[in-house]
Design a protein around this motif. Structure first.
Motif, PDB file in Angstrom:
ATOM      1  N   GLY A 106      34.661 -13.665   7.280  1.00 49.20           N
ATOM      2  CA  GLY A 106      36.006 -13.338   6.827  1.00 49.20           C
ATOM      3  C   GLY A 106      37.044 -14.312   7.345  1.00 49.20           C
ATOM      4  O   GLY A 106      37.964 -14.712   6.614  1.00 49.20           O
ATOM      5  N   VAL A 107      36.920 -14.726   8.610  1.00 51.99           N
ATOM      6  CA  VAL A 107      37.859 -15.701   9.185  1.00 51.99           C
ATOM      7  C   VAL A 107      37.760 -17.028   8.445  1.00 51.99           C
ATOM      8  O   VAL A 107      38.777 -17.652   8.100  1.00 51.99           O
ATOM      9  CB  VAL A 107      37.584 -15.885  10.692  1.00 51.99           C
ATOM     10  N   VAL A 108      36.553 -17.480   8.176  1.00 55.58           N
ATOM     11  CA  VAL A 108      36.365 -18.740   7.451  1.00 55.58           C
ATOM     12  C   VAL A 108      36.952 -18.641   6.046  1.00 55.58           C
ATOM     13  O   VAL A 108      37.617 -19.567   5.560  1.00 55.58           O
ATOM     14  CB  VAL A 108      34.859 -19.100   7.401  1.00 55.58           C
ATOM     15  N   THR A 109      36.737 -17.514   5.399  1.00 54.89           N
ATOM     16  CA  THR A 109      37.260 -17.338   4.036  1.00 54.89           C
ATOM     17  C   THR A 109      38.781 -17.359   4.018  1.00 54.89           C
ATOM     18  O   THR A 109      39.400 -18.022   3.172  1.00 54.89           O
ATOM     19  CB  THR A 109      36.747 -16.016   3.442  1.00 54.89           C
ATOM     20  N   TYR A 111      40.996 -18.549   6.342  1.00 50.92           N
ATOM     21  CA  TYR A 111      41.685 -19.737   6.876  1.00 50.92           C
ATOM     22  C   TYR A 111      41.277 -21.035   6.173  1.00 50.92           C
ATOM     23  O   TYR A 111      42.099 -21.944   6.061  1.00 50.92           O
ATOM     24  CB  TYR A 111      41.424 -19.865   8.377  1.00 50.92           C
ATOM     25  N   LEU A 112      40.039 -21.132   5.720  1.00 50.78           N
ATOM     26  CA  LEU A 112      39.562 -22.399   5.158  1.00 50.78           C
ATOM     27  C   LEU A 112      39.469 -22.386   3.632  1.00 50.78           C
ATOM     28  O   LEU A 112      39.324 -23.462   3.028  1.00 50.78           O
ATOM     29  CB  LEU A 112      38.185 -22.741   5.753  1.00 50.78           C
ATOM     30  N   ILE A 113      39.549 -21.229   3.010  1.00 55.80           N
ATOM     31  CA  ILE A 113      39.477 -21.159   1.541  1.00 55.80           C
ATOM     32  C   ILE A 113      40.777 -20.602   0.960  1.00 55.80           C
ATOM     33  O   ILE A 113      41.450 -21.272   0.172  1.00 55.80           O
ATOM     34  CB  ILE A 113      38.271 -20.305   1.091  1.00 55.80           C
ATOM     35  N   LEU A 114      41.141 -19.375   1.357  1.00 57.15           N
ATOM     36  CA  LEU A 114      42.331 -18.758   0.781  1.00 57.15           C
ATOM     37  C   LEU A 114      43.614 -19.467   1.186  1.00 57.15           C
ATOM     38  O   LEU A 114      44.502 -19.696   0.348  1.00 57.15           O
ATOM     39  CB  LEU A 114      42.398 -17.285   1.190  1.00 57.15           C
TER      40      LEU A 114
END
Length: 394
Positions: A106-109, A111-114
């Motif tokens: 969830g953190v990767v999604t 901060y790095l995608i959304l």
């Protein structure tokens, strides 16, 4: 001389347990629970106020107990104020082996995608707005109606870009606001994003605190040209000017609908502080708006004492979504014989009932008042000495 009341008899649950023999205590041993359980002291102090001699207390001892009780009450009352401006910390859920990988995903999604996608959306909004608005505002000076129409559409589009960058899911309930003379819109206040959420539907002129940075630039160059009234809450002259311009705007013709946040400061969307009476003493129709955010997906509260508005936007843009319900309530007029303060409280009752907010009778201006550190230290020192003295006596 005194009215005799049975207040000095112990009435707490702890004392009842002692009477029934459920608690076996060592009288020579001090425990922290005895310090924290102040119900007996509160009862003892109340009895001392009625008649200290009925409780077997000297006047000096009664005054000491009452002073400690009052200090404890001050701390509890002040806590009821500070909780209006505290962010709700999310409950941790990544505490075991199989949930932690999901949390990391969830953190990767977020901060790095959304976040990069949302940043691009905001960038496009800035480019479109800054390339079109100055041209419309400058080149169409001779065409007032056309210019106002295009400026409103550009501002609504700009606010729409911002709401899209938050993955905003906004539900509007009730009839859409209409522009009529002699009316003002009032809403509870959580953050400056409240204005963007409302302005993407209908462009409002607002009464706003002056800010610095890029927010101040937007206020001076764009919002002020739409009829927004800017002020500094620390300047008494500004308040007088705002009161005068408020009445002129409401009863003027051709002005944008006026939006006011009568709390005067951002509150955490769980409580509501007192409404200022300025919007309620000019005799116009008041249209209440209740704004309620869903804290499951993000916390919309902006604590300006802890971080800037840019950081606040970053926190929203790195959350999952911004879910919000906006309720346009029935317009209200002052009743015969109703004072402006009573009118303001009646409208606040409507907003709080619709948004599920708890009412507290505090002035939001106290949020920006900081007591002297010496005053706090002296209070803490005196309170500590009183408690130590009580411990030695017991």
């Amino acid at each position: 001389m005194y009215e005799t009341l049975n207040l000095c008899s112990p009435g707490s649950e702890l004392e009842s347990d002692r009477r029934r023999g459920l608690l076996h205590e060592n009288p020579g041993k001090f425990r922290l629970r005895d310090l924290l359980d102040i119900s007996g002291k509160l009862t003892e102090a109340a009895g001392a106020v009625v008649d200290p001699q009925d409780c077997g207390l000297s006047m000096d001892r009664a005054r000491g107990i009452l002073r400690i009780t009052m200090d404890c009450g001050c701390f509890l009352v002040w806590d009821s104020f500070t909780r209006c401006f505290k962010s709700l910390s999310p409950d941790p859920w990544n505490w075991n082996v199989y949930l932690f990988p999901l949390w990391c995903l969830g953190v990767v999604t977020r901060y790095l995608i959304l976040f990069p996608v949302r940043l691009i959306i905001v960038g496009i909004g800035w480019i479109v707005f800054l390339s079109c608005y100055p041209a419309v505002h400058t080149l169409l000076k001779g065409h007032h109606k056309l210019r106002r129409k295009l400026e409103k559409r550009l501002l609504r589009l700009f606010c729409g870009f911002f709401v899209a960058s938050w993955t905003g899911v906004i539900k509007y309930h009730g009839p859409r606001p209409s522009k009529r003379p002699g009316q003002v819109f009032v809403a509870n206040h959580t953050s400056m994003i409240d204005y963007a959420i409302l302005a993407q539907m209908t462009v409002f002129a607002g009464i706003m605190q002056r800010h610095n940075g890029w927010v101040g630039f937007m206020q001076r160059t764009i919002l002020e040209s739409l009829g927004c009234i800017l002020f500094n809450r620390t300047e008494a002259k500004d308040r007088e000017i705002v009161a005068k311009r408020l009445k002129e705007h409401v009863y003027g013709t051709g002005n944008h609908p006026l939006l006011i946040f009568p709390e005067g400061t951002c509150v955490n969307n769980r409580y509501s502080v007192m409404f200022k009476k300025g919007a309620f003493e000019i005799g116009c129709t008041v249209c209440p708006i209740a704004i309620k955010y869903n804290k499951i997906f993000s916390d919309a509260f902006w604590d300006s004492r802890k971080h800037s508005f840019t950081v606040h936007l970053f926190r929203i843009m790195t959350s999952w979504a911004l879910v919000c319900d906006v309720y346009f309530l029935e317009p209200q007029k002052p009743k015969p014989g109703e004072t402006p303060i009573e009118f303001a409280e009646r409208v606040r009752d409507m907003i709080c009932a619709r948004a599920g907010l708890k009412q507290v009778d505090w002035d939001g201006f106290l949020k920006h008042w900081r007591p002297s550190p010496k005053l706090l230290e002296s209070k803490q020192q005196r309170f500590a000495e009183s408690l130590l003295q009580r411990m030695r006596e017991n």
